[in-house]
Motif scaffolding. Sequence first.
Motif, PDB file in Angstrom:
ATOM      1  N   HIS A   1      42.938 -30.704 -10.397  1.00  0.00           N
ATOM      2  CA  HIS A   1      42.928 -29.231  -9.921  1.00  0.00           C
ATOM      3  C   HIS A   1      44.305 -28.977  -9.491  1.00  0.00           C
ATOM      4  CE1 HIS A   1      41.965 -25.636  -7.908  1.00  0.00           C
ATOM      5  NE2 HIS A   1      42.686 -26.167  -6.781  1.00  0.00           N
ATOM      6  N   GLN A   2      45.077 -29.878  -9.005  1.00  0.00           N
ATOM      7  CA  GLN A   2      46.751 -29.793  -8.809  1.00  0.00           C
ATOM      8  C   GLN A   2      47.427 -29.609 -10.088  1.00  0.00           C
ATOM      9  OE1 GLN A   2      47.555 -33.057  -6.211  1.00  0.00           O
ATOM     10  NE2 GLN A   2      47.580 -31.774  -4.393  1.00  0.00           N
ATOM     11  N   ARG A   3      46.982 -30.522 -11.138  1.00  0.00           N
ATOM     12  CA  ARG A   3      47.663 -30.313 -12.385  1.00  0.00           C
ATOM     13  C   ARG A   3      47.364 -29.249 -13.052  1.00  0.00           C
ATOM     14  NH1 ARG A   3      46.744 -31.000 -17.483  1.00  0.00           N
ATOM     15  NH2 ARG A   3      44.346 -31.342 -16.974  1.00  0.00           N
ATOM     16  N   ARG A   4      46.216 -28.740 -13.127  1.00  0.00           N
ATOM     17  CA  ARG A   4      45.785 -27.475 -13.806  1.00  0.00           C
ATOM     18  C   ARG A   4      46.527 -26.302 -13.124  1.00  0.00           C
ATOM     19  NH1 ARG A   4      39.217 -27.797 -15.423  1.00  0.00           N
ATOM     20  NH2 ARG A   4      39.573 -29.514 -16.374  1.00  0.00           N
ATOM     21  N   LEU A   5      46.668 -26.314 -11.450  1.00  0.00           N
ATOM     22  CA  LEU A   5      47.415 -25.109 -11.161  1.00  0.00           C
ATOM     23  C   LEU A   5      49.064 -25.253 -11.394  1.00  0.00           C
ATOM     24  CD1 LEU A   5      45.612 -24.685  -7.503  1.00  0.00           C
ATOM     25  CD2 LEU A   5      45.396 -23.378  -9.713  1.00  0.00           C
ATOM     26  N   ALA A   6      49.459 -26.535 -11.349  1.00  0.00           N
ATOM     27  CA  ALA A   6      50.877 -26.634 -11.711  1.00  0.00           C
ATOM     28  C   ALA A   6      51.348 -26.284 -13.009  1.00  0.00           C
ATOM     29  CB  ALA A   6      51.100 -28.007 -11.560  1.00  0.00           C
ATOM     30  N   GLU A   7      50.321 -26.252 -13.987  1.00  0.00           N
ATOM     31  CA  GLU A   7      50.600 -25.870 -15.498  1.00  0.00           C
ATOM     32  C   GLU A   7      51.225 -24.308 -15.260  1.00  0.00           C
ATOM     33  OE1 GLU A   7      47.409 -26.635 -17.849  1.00  0.00           O
ATOM     34  OE2 GLU A   7      47.904 -28.680 -17.946  1.00  0.00           O
ATOM     35  N   GLY A   8      50.894 -23.456 -14.359  1.00  0.00           N
ATOM     36  CA  GLY A   8      51.057 -22.188 -14.278  1.00  0.00           C
ATOM     37  C   GLY A   8      52.661 -21.742 -13.354  1.00  0.00           C
ATOM     38  N   LEU A   9      53.076 -23.022 -13.122  1.00  0.00           N
ATOM     39  CA  LEU A   9      54.264 -22.799 -12.105  1.00  0.00           C
ATOM     40  C   LEU A   9      55.704 -22.963 -12.972  1.00  0.00           C
ATOM     41  CD1 LEU A   9      53.224 -24.882  -8.941  1.00  0.00           C
ATOM     42  CD2 LEU A   9      53.173 -22.274  -9.279  1.00  0.00           C
ATOM     43  N   GLY A  10      55.796 -22.941 -14.258  1.00  0.00           N
ATOM     44  CA  GLY A  10      56.714 -23.077 -15.100  1.00  0.00           C
ATOM     45  C   GLY A  10      57.694 -21.842 -15.058  1.00  0.00           C
ATOM     46  N   ALA A  11      57.287 -20.866 -14.923  1.00  0.00           N
ATOM     47  CA  ALA A  11      57.938 -19.697 -14.928  1.00  0.00           C
ATOM     48  C   ALA A  11      57.924 -18.805 -13.605  1.00  0.00           C
ATOM     49  CB  ALA A  11      57.603 -18.843 -16.140  1.00  0.00           C
ATOM     50  N   LEU A  12      58.524 -19.435 -12.580  1.00  0.00           N
ATOM     51  CA  LEU A  12      58.607 -18.718 -11.358  1.00  0.00           C
ATOM     52  C   LEU A  12      59.995 -17.944 -11.246  1.00  0.00           C
ATOM     53  CD1 LEU A  12      57.372 -21.560  -9.024  1.00  0.00           C
ATOM     54  CD2 LEU A  12      56.125 -19.617  -9.861  1.00  0.00           C
ATOM     55  N   SER A  13      59.994 -16.876 -10.517  1.00  0.00           N
ATOM     56  CA  SER A  13      61.098 -16.087  -9.985  1.00  0.00           C
ATOM     57  C   SER A  13      61.411 -15.671  -8.758  1.00  0.00           C
ATOM     58  CB  SER A  13      61.234 -14.678 -10.915  1.00  0.00           C
ATOM     59  OG  SER A  13      59.983 -14.094 -10.621  1.00  0.00           O
ATOM     60  N   GLY A  14      62.536 -15.188  -8.395  1.00  0.00           N
ATOM     61  CA  GLY A  14      62.742 -14.841  -6.908  1.00  0.00           C
ATOM     62  C   GLY A  14      62.248 -13.394  -6.661  1.00  0.00           C
ATOM     63  N   ASP A  15      62.651 -13.005  -5.235  1.00  0.00           N
ATOM     64  CA  ASP A  15      62.217 -11.687  -4.983  1.00  0.00           C
ATOM     65  C   ASP A  15      63.422 -11.241  -4.230  1.00  0.00           C
ATOM     66  OD1 ASP A  15      60.648  -9.246  -4.825  1.00  0.00           O
ATOM     67  OD2 ASP A  15      59.494 -10.249  -3.104  1.00  0.00           O
ATOM     68  N   LEU A  16      63.535  -9.650  -4.495  1.00  0.00           N
ATOM     69  CA  LEU A  16      64.368  -8.995  -3.678  1.00  0.00           C
ATOM     70  C   LEU A  16      64.123  -8.773  -2.254  1.00  0.00           C
ATOM     71  CD1 LEU A  16      65.325  -6.123  -5.955  1.00  0.00           C
ATOM     72  CD2 LEU A  16      66.575  -8.010  -5.479  1.00  0.00           C
ATOM     73  N   PRO A  17      65.038  -8.838  -1.347  1.00  0.00           N
ATOM     74  CA  PRO A  17      64.590  -8.677   0.164  1.00  0.00           C
ATOM     75  C   PRO A  17      64.254  -7.266   0.406  1.00  0.00           C
ATOM     76  CG  PRO A  17      67.136  -8.759  -0.006  1.00  0.00           C
ATOM     77  CD  PRO A  17      66.436  -9.076  -1.382  1.00  0.00           C
ATOM     78  N   ARG A  18      63.205  -7.400   1.375  1.00  0.00           N
ATOM     79  CA  ARG A  18      62.512  -6.137   1.775  1.00  0.00           C
ATOM     80  C   ARG A  18      62.782  -6.125   3.221  1.00  0.00           C
ATOM     81  NH1 ARG A  18      59.002  -7.870  -2.306  1.00  0.00           N
ATOM     82  NH2 ARG A  18      57.701  -8.538  -0.617  1.00  0.00           N
ATOM     83  N   PRO A  19      63.889  -5.491   3.666  1.00  0.00           N
ATOM     84  CA  PRO A  19      63.953  -5.213   5.246  1.00  0.00           C
ATOM     85  C   PRO A  19      63.296  -4.286   6.002  1.00  0.00           C
ATOM     86  CG  PRO A  19      66.031  -4.541   4.188  1.00  0.00           C
ATOM     87  CD  PRO A  19      65.092  -5.014   2.989  1.00  0.00           C
ATOM     88  N   ARG A  20      62.896  -3.154   5.023  1.00  0.00           N
ATOM     89  CA  ARG A  20      62.048  -2.199   5.558  1.00  0.00           C
ATOM     90  C   ARG A  20      62.688  -1.182   6.694  1.00  0.00           C
ATOM     91  NH1 ARG A  20      56.398  -4.745   7.733  1.00  0.00           N
ATOM     92  NH2 ARG A  20      58.143  -6.078   8.579  1.00  0.00           N
ATOM     93  N   VAL A  21      63.998  -1.067   6.505  1.00  0.00           N
ATOM     94  CA  VAL A  21      64.910  -0.192   7.390  1.00  0.00           C
ATOM     95  C   VAL A  21      64.682   1.218   7.075  1.00  0.00           C
ATOM     96  CG1 VAL A  21      67.226   0.629   7.809  1.00  0.00           C
ATOM     97  CG2 VAL A  21      66.954  -1.890   7.084  1.00  0.00           C
ATOM     98  N   PRO A  22      64.438   1.717   5.867  1.00  0.00           N
ATOM     99  CA  PRO A  22      63.781   2.872   5.852  1.00  0.00           C
ATOM    100  C   PRO A  22      62.618   3.347   6.770  1.00  0.00           C
ATOM    101  CG  PRO A  22      64.477   2.280   3.758  1.00  0.00           C
ATOM    102  CD  PRO A  22      64.556   1.049   4.654  1.00  0.00           C
ATOM    103  N   GLU A  23      61.714   2.384   6.658  1.00  0.00           N
ATOM    104  CA  GLU A  23      60.568   2.626   7.882  1.00  0.00           C
ATOM    105  C   GLU A  23      61.000   2.791   9.251  1.00  0.00           C
ATOM    106  OE1 GLU A  23      58.251  -0.595   7.458  1.00  0.00           O
ATOM    107  OE2 GLU A  23      57.889  -0.400   5.134  1.00  0.00           O
ATOM    108  N   ARG A  24      62.151   2.217   9.586  1.00  0.00           N
ATOM    109  CA  ARG A  24      62.824   2.618  11.105  1.00  0.00           C
ATOM    110  C   ARG A  24      63.625   3.694  11.077  1.00  0.00           C
ATOM    111  NH1 ARG A  24      64.230  -3.580  12.744  1.00  0.00           N
ATOM    112  NH2 ARG A  24      62.210  -4.701  12.081  1.00  0.00           N
TER     113      ARG A  24
END
Length: 826
Positions: free
Chosen positions: A103-126
């Motif tokens: 099960h871990q092997r099959r799920l790991a096959e989908g982790l080859g193309a990971l990317s980061g994410d931009l920060p979302r400080p949510r200042v405009p909400e404040r």
Amino acid sequence: MLAERGWPLVLPLLLVAGLFLAASWFGLFRLFPDWARIAAVIAFGLAALAALYPLHAFRWPSATEIDRRIELANRLRHRPVTTQTDRPAGSADDFSDALWREHQRRLAEGLGALSGDLPRPRVPERDPWALRALVPLLLVVGFAFSTSPYGGRVGDAFRPHAATGAVPARIDAWVTPPSYTGKPPIFLTAETNRGQEGFEVPAGSEVSLRVTGGSGEESLSFRAAAAPEGADMTATADGEAARPGVSQFVYRLREDGTLSLMTGMRELDRWAFTVIPDQPPRIAFVEEPKRAVNGTLELVYEIEDDYGAASARAIIKQRASPPENARPLYEAPDLPLSLPRRGADENRAKTSRDLTEHPWAGVEVGMRLAAVDDAGQEATSEDKTLVLPERPFTNPLARAVIEQRRLLALDANRKARVLALMDAVTLRPEDTFDAMAHYLALVSARERLALAGDDDALRGVVDYLWEIALGIEDGDLTAAEKRLRAAQQALRDALENGASDEEIEQLMAELREAMQEFLREFAERAARDPNMAMQMPQNGEELRRNDIDRMLDQIEDLARSGARDKAQELLSQLQNMMNNLQAGRHQRQQGDGQQSEMRQQMDKLGEIMRRQQEMMNETHRLDQMRRGQQGQDPGERRGQNGGQRGDNGEQGQNGQGGMSAEEFAEALRQLQQGQGQLRGELGELTNRLEGMGIQPGQGFGEAGEAMGEAGEALGEGQGDRAVGEQGRALEALRRGAQDMMQQMRQAMQGEQGGSEEGGRQQNADRDPLGRPRATTGPDFGDSVEVPDEIDVQRARRILEAIRRRLGDALSPELEKDYLERLLQLE
């Protein structure tokens, strides 16, 4: 995740800091009173502390939170990232473990193309209204505004500005030229100079600037006029704080440029200067160096400098090259020169120095003059060749002693020759010496010379030989004469060196005593020697003791009043008078008949010049009278004639009376006859001078022609033209008289044997003050001008006022410096 969690917590602190900077750059703290400024600073401090409080809630992201953020950012299903670290629950067996790993092997096959994410400080909400954007906008505008003259600084929040805002800074600036220029200070900030674009100042002037009540950040900068546009300003110096709130600057100007007073980036004031360079001096001979009547060397020269020379001297060198092995005992005479008075219209100066005692006296030398100004620039004149004046000795033995003294002084290697000559002179003393004291003195000098082993001992012998020569020549009068000369020289040196009034008073007392002793011994000598009494000055040259006392009093008054150049000139006249009195002992009554004839011709010439002057005045008066009558109507002229004739029965003076046409013509005819008669007398005088061997100059010929033209103009009734021709005749007569007197002096010098005796005879027809006697013809106005008592009293009052002002403790320092410079110039 760090930015998302940290930015909302740090943003309040950054907003508070941005508002503080914007308020500082806009200059708000400079405008607030102290209490408001302090309150604002406290408020900003409390706000900064409050903005720091949310930072305690900051938490570092855990590994599980990081894995879950990756799954959410990549939208992964079934949590494949966290599955890689999970473990199955319950008891494990081989089948379940294999199934979990698959099960871990099959799920790991989908982790080859990971990317980061931009920060979302949510200042405009404040901050939904985006008020936070105002702070960066205020920062940009405030920073641009801070560079303007009205911008502020961050330090304004912590510096009190209440006094600075209430009273503006006071700027005092002035230029002090070098003291030797004699120029007054220029106050740049005076009302009369505020609108002036530029100032001309001498090189080396100092600009002094004082800022009172400023911020303390002022600076002084100078930009040369030759520097390219945009070049950096050259800072002169940081402000020197004389006391709190006062800054002082000093800058010496050496080139053209602009001086600016800055406070930060703001210019408070500026001044443009044009520097006038100090020109080198110029010195030149006006007359040939000559021997004066008293035997001194007389130099007449002119010195030109823009601010006056500081010193001058005569450079003397032997004209003939000495032998290669020569060993002179004395250097060339040191001859400092007197300077023209600073600020005077006349650049000519005169120096008289008695060099007859110097061993170089009688030696042919080359001389040139050198002058140095206060800036250190030196100039020299052309070279002149002359023989240094020496004292004439009539006694043959004294002349022989002086000759050997000169040989020894110029070359110590000729000691053996001098000894041999002394032996020859003392071989037969009964035939050579009139007094045994002279023989003993010369034998003593011979022994001292033989025992002299170094140059100092030889110089002592040279001085001793001079004393022996004086003793042989002058006898008992030498001591009094030496004391008198020493007193005169000491007083002259004190006047030149600016001695105090107390020292001048002491030297004057010594001079009075030396003068009394000299006159007393001279009178006793004249009483014992009948021949000398017969040769004493006669008539206008009679010397009275009160005349000398009056001259001494006048010298002392001039010295005390500050007119020391006039005092030196009068002292020279006194010395000439004393030397003329001494010179009378050596004069011989030769050529009395011819000198008497010459004196008669000079008197005749003076009478002709006097009559020509009176005739010119009368012609001018008649011409002015005629012009005045032509400008009146006949009735008014008749009224004036009748009124004046009724008062005194004749014409008024100075053209006030009236004349008829016949009377005017008769007056001009009489003047024409008188002019012709005067021309005839001039011709007779010319013929007599030719008979005496004196060639009349061109001046007499021009005078005769002008007299003829004046006679023709009088005959034609042209009074204006006649006055002009008569004035030309009078001027030509003066030139001819001067030329005739010069020829007479040369003739008398030739008869009296050489320039030394002739030099004494040049002033034989002058009074004790050196002025022409009334019996020797016209006075040409070349006598010494001495200030009258009004000038002396005025000068004394000025000096007393300056000293009284200097003694006032409340006088400003700048005024005291200026007054001290005035006293130094005096």
